[in-house]
Structures are given as C-alpha cells and as structure tokens.
Motif scaffolding. Structure first.
Motif, PDB file in Angstrom:
ATOM      1  N   PHE A 162       0.759  -1.257  -0.204  1.00  0.00           N
ATOM      2  CA  PHE A 162       0.052  -0.196  -0.047  1.00  0.00           C
ATOM      3  C   PHE A 162       0.908   1.189  -0.104  1.00  0.00           C
ATOM      4  O   PHE A 162       1.673   1.319   0.796  1.00  0.00           O
ATOM      5  N   ARG A 163       0.788   2.081  -0.926  1.00  0.00           N
ATOM      6  CA  ARG A 163       1.471   3.491  -1.020  1.00  0.00           C
ATOM      7  C   ARG A 163       0.827   4.353  -0.393  1.00  0.00           C
ATOM      8  O   ARG A 163      -0.444   4.488   0.118  1.00  0.00           O
ATOM      9  N   ALA A 164       1.618   5.492   0.233  1.00  0.00           N
ATOM     10  CA  ALA A 164       0.606   6.573   1.025  1.00  0.00           C
ATOM     11  C   ALA A 164      -0.244   7.219   0.339  1.00  0.00           C
ATOM     12  O   ALA A 164      -1.377   7.550   0.933  1.00  0.00           O
ATOM     13  N   SER A 165      -0.509   7.274  -1.021  1.00  0.00           N
ATOM     14  CA  SER A 165      -1.132   7.860  -1.750  1.00  0.00           C
ATOM     15  C   SER A 165      -2.480   7.043  -1.817  1.00  0.00           C
ATOM     16  O   SER A 165      -3.542   7.453  -2.225  1.00  0.00           O
ATOM     17  N   GLU A 166      -2.575   5.832  -1.458  1.00  0.00           N
ATOM     18  CA  GLU A 166      -3.760   4.754  -1.414  1.00  0.00           C
ATOM     19  C   GLU A 166      -4.391   5.047  -0.480  1.00  0.00           C
ATOM     20  O   GLU A 166      -3.994   5.278   0.655  1.00  0.00           O
ATOM     21  N   THR A 167      -5.802   4.972  -0.556  1.00  0.00           N
ATOM     22  CA  THR A 167      -6.666   4.963   0.607  1.00  0.00           C
ATOM     23  C   THR A 167      -7.573   3.905   0.719  1.00  0.00           C
ATOM     24  O   THR A 167      -7.983   3.124  -0.562  1.00  0.00           O
ATOM     25  N   VAL A 168      -7.697   3.206   1.951  1.00  0.00           N
ATOM     26  CA  VAL A 168      -8.401   2.065   2.077  1.00  0.00           C
ATOM     27  C   VAL A 168      -9.452   2.198   3.372  1.00  0.00           C
ATOM     28  O   VAL A 168      -9.191   2.996   4.073  1.00  0.00           O
ATOM     29  N   GLU A 169     -10.339   1.521   3.154  1.00  0.00           N
ATOM     30  CA  GLU A 169     -11.471   1.369   4.164  1.00  0.00           C
ATOM     31  C   GLU A 169     -10.970   0.796   5.639  1.00  0.00           C
ATOM     32  O   GLU A 169     -11.230  -0.325   5.458  1.00  0.00           O
ATOM     33  N   ARG A 170     -11.146   1.522   6.576  1.00  0.00           N
ATOM     34  CA  ARG A 170     -10.824   0.714   7.740  1.00  0.00           C
ATOM     35  C   ARG A 170     -12.036   0.687   8.395  1.00  0.00           C
ATOM     36  O   ARG A 170     -12.908   1.460   8.577  1.00  0.00           O
ATOM     37  N   VAL A 171     -12.210  -0.791   8.861  1.00  0.00           N
ATOM     38  CA  VAL A 171     -13.677  -1.252   9.405  1.00  0.00           C
ATOM     39  C   VAL A 171     -13.419  -1.403  10.944  1.00  0.00           C
ATOM     40  O   VAL A 171     -12.289  -1.694  11.411  1.00  0.00           O
ATOM     41  N   THR A 172     -14.351  -0.789  11.786  1.00  0.00           N
ATOM     42  CA  THR A 172     -14.410  -1.295  13.285  1.00  0.00           C
ATOM     43  C   THR A 172     -15.473  -2.187  13.710  1.00  0.00           C
ATOM     44  O   THR A 172     -16.726  -2.038  13.157  1.00  0.00           O
ATOM     45  N   LEU A 173     -15.181  -3.127  14.349  1.00  0.00           N
ATOM     46  CA  LEU A 173     -16.066  -4.336  14.626  1.00  0.00           C
ATOM     47  C   LEU A 173     -16.625  -3.980  16.008  1.00  0.00           C
ATOM     48  O   LEU A 173     -16.075  -3.408  16.916  1.00  0.00           O
ATOM     49  N   GLU A 174     -17.933  -4.328  15.999  1.00  0.00           N
ATOM     50  CA  GLU A 174     -18.544  -4.107  17.431  1.00  0.00           C
ATOM     51  C   GLU A 174     -18.228  -5.336  18.143  1.00  0.00           C
ATOM     52  O   GLU A 174     -18.060  -6.570  17.724  1.00  0.00           O
ATOM     53  N   GLN A 175     -17.896  -5.022  19.760  1.00  0.00           N
ATOM     54  CA  GLN A 175     -17.340  -5.967  20.437  1.00  0.00           C
ATOM     55  C   GLN A 175     -18.549  -5.785  21.652  1.00  0.00           C
ATOM     56  O   GLN A 175     -18.822  -4.742  22.114  1.00  0.00           O
ATOM     57  N   LYS A 176     -19.074  -7.030  22.141  1.00  0.00           N
ATOM     58  CA  LYS A 176     -20.321  -7.010  23.099  1.00  0.00           C
ATOM     59  C   LYS A 176     -19.790  -8.209  23.956  1.00  0.00           C
ATOM     60  O   LYS A 176     -19.198  -9.489  23.508  1.00  0.00           O
ATOM     61  N   GLU A 177     -19.924  -8.340  25.163  1.00  0.00           N
ATOM     62  CA  GLU A 177     -19.642  -9.377  26.106  1.00  0.00           C
ATOM     63  C   GLU A 177     -21.125 -10.218  25.845  1.00  0.00           C
ATOM     64  O   GLU A 177     -22.393  -9.730  26.216  1.00  0.00           O
ATOM     65  N   TYR A 178     -20.975 -11.566  25.828  1.00  0.00           N
ATOM     66  CA  TYR A 178     -22.013 -12.588  25.992  1.00  0.00           C
ATOM     67  C   TYR A 178     -21.706 -13.586  27.090  1.00  0.00           C
ATOM     68  O   TYR A 178     -20.342 -13.833  27.272  1.00  0.00           O
ATOM     69  N   GLN A 179     -22.657 -14.217  27.597  1.00  0.00           N
ATOM     70  CA  GLN A 179     -22.235 -15.566  28.266  1.00  0.00           C
ATOM     71  C   GLN A 179     -22.452 -16.918  27.612  1.00  0.00           C
ATOM     72  O   GLN A 179     -23.404 -17.021  26.669  1.00  0.00           O
ATOM     73  N   TYR A 180     -21.671 -17.722  27.697  1.00  0.00           N
ATOM     74  CA  TYR A 180     -21.623 -19.149  26.913  1.00  0.00           C
ATOM     75  C   TYR A 180     -22.452 -19.707  27.596  1.00  0.00           C
ATOM     76  O   TYR A 180     -22.436 -19.966  28.978  1.00  0.00           O
ATOM     77  N   LEU A 181     -23.580 -20.433  26.811  1.00  0.00           N
ATOM     78  CA  LEU A 181     -24.554 -21.421  27.192  1.00  0.00           C
ATOM     79  C   LEU A 181     -24.356 -22.915  27.298  1.00  0.00           C
ATOM     80  O   LEU A 181     -24.215 -23.510  28.005  1.00  0.00           O
ATOM     81  N   TYR A 182     -24.092 -23.162  26.031  1.00  0.00           N
ATOM     82  CA  TYR A 182     -23.837 -24.469  25.593  1.00  0.00           C
ATOM     83  C   TYR A 182     -23.243 -24.606  24.199  1.00  0.00           C
ATOM     84  O   TYR A 182     -23.511 -23.728  23.482  1.00  0.00           O
ATOM     85  N   GLY A 183     -22.738 -25.730  24.023  1.00  0.00           N
ATOM     86  CA  GLY A 183     -22.456 -26.240  22.563  1.00  0.00           C
ATOM     87  C   GLY A 183     -23.161 -27.512  22.016  1.00  0.00           C
ATOM     88  O   GLY A 183     -23.531 -28.325  22.747  1.00  0.00           O
TER      89      GLY A 183
END
Length: 189
Positions: free
Chosen positions: A55-76
């Motif tokens: 990636f050159r400095a002149s190129e632009t890319v789309e940075r994505v932000t992931l949503e982070q949330k806490e969950y409780q594991y129930l079962y598999g």
C-alpha cells in the motif's frame, strides 16, 4: 473510515478486495529507487486465507471497526455454540470455528466471552486472557524442591495438560493463560 495505505497497523481491520481483512504484520519499506510503501500481511477474517499487499501512502483503504460485546456462553451443540446477551437476554449462535484453536479447550459453561461482529455477522470469539482451574492430576510434592525452577506436568479439570511448579498438587486452583496454556500463578480464591 478512510485511511492512507501507510497508516495501516497490525490488528486493523480493512475492507479490501470485497472482503474483511485483519492486518497481521506491517513493514514500512523505503527502497533506494521509487516511492515508499507499506508491506502488509493480511488475513481474511471469514476464510482465514493470507495475502501480502503493498500500500502506497497515496492509496486510501476503508478501515472497519468491529462491534465488541460481552456474552455469556450457554452450551455447545456440535459445531454451533450458543451465547446469551447479558443485557437483553437474547441468544445468538456462532460457529465453533470463530473461536481460536488454542482457546477452545477453555470454553466452559457460564463464562463471559467477547464477541466481535460486523453488520450482525459474528467474526470472532475471545475468551478472557486468564482463567482459574483446579488441578485434577499432578505428580506428588517432593520435599525440598519448592525453590527449584523446574516444572512438572499436570492435568487441569478440563483435561488440558500444562506445566506447573513442583509445589502445586492435585486439588489446587491455578490461574492459566488461555492463549498459550501456561501456568500464571496460584489462584487467590
């Protein structure tokens, strides 16, 4: 959010070639001839394939932000894992492949995990970095070896084999690093 190609850092998620990619390694390169560029090793979040891009400095890319949330594991159930949102009590399912291989043995009922998602799609499940477990099996304690720097094999209650200091015996609760299955300390509970 648009960023320049030379601003990509390890851990960033970018939208590239119609997919979501996590930057694993980044190296700024300034060749003797030509313009500088950022050599980036990318890993596809969904499939896991790797790709090396410049990636050159002149190129632009789309940075994505992931949503982070806490969950409780129930079962598999087979390859599907069921989690519950701690605030709304809604249940979601995710594929077991979203969990890091080294953390999979530490997934226990009732544990709180962090789930990363993008536009409602689960992309990753992360367990707490340190967790407490009881030692199910360990070699007996040998008198006079408490100051030794050697470690002995032990088996946790979930069946994972780790190395512990010689003074740790069966029935003792220990804190374990879930990323590399290593002993951290004796549990304080």
């Amino acid at each position: 959010m648009k960023i320049n190609g030379n601003e990509i850092r390890p851990g960033n998620i970018i939208n590239h070639k119609d997919g979501l990619w996590r930057a694993v390694k980044c190296q700024a390169v300034k060749p003797g001839k030509g313009g500088a560029f950022n050599q980036v090793e990318l890993k596809d979040i969904r499939v896991g394939t790797k790709l090396n891009e410049r990636f050159r400095a002149s190129e632009t890319v789309e940075r994505v932000t992931l949503e982070q949330k806490e969950y409780q594991y129930l079962y598999g159930d087979g390859d599907l894992l069921t989690f519950m949102d701690n605030e709304t009590y809604e249940q979601i399912e995710a594929n077991r492949s979203m969990l890091l291989d080294e953390q999979a043995p530490f997934l226990t009922d009732g544990i709180t995990v962090t789930i990363e998602s993008h536009e409602g799609e689960v992309l990753g499940i992360t367990l707490p970095e340190k967790m407490a477990f009881e030692i199910a099996e360990a070699d007996p304690v040998v008198k006079g070896q408490t100051q030794s720097s050697s470690f002995k094999p032990a088996v946790l209650e979930n069946g994972v084999k780790i190395l512990v200091p010689p003074h740790i015996e069966a029935g003792t609760r220990v804190v374990v690093n879930t990323m590399d299955s290593t002993y951290v300390e004796r549990a304080k509970d």
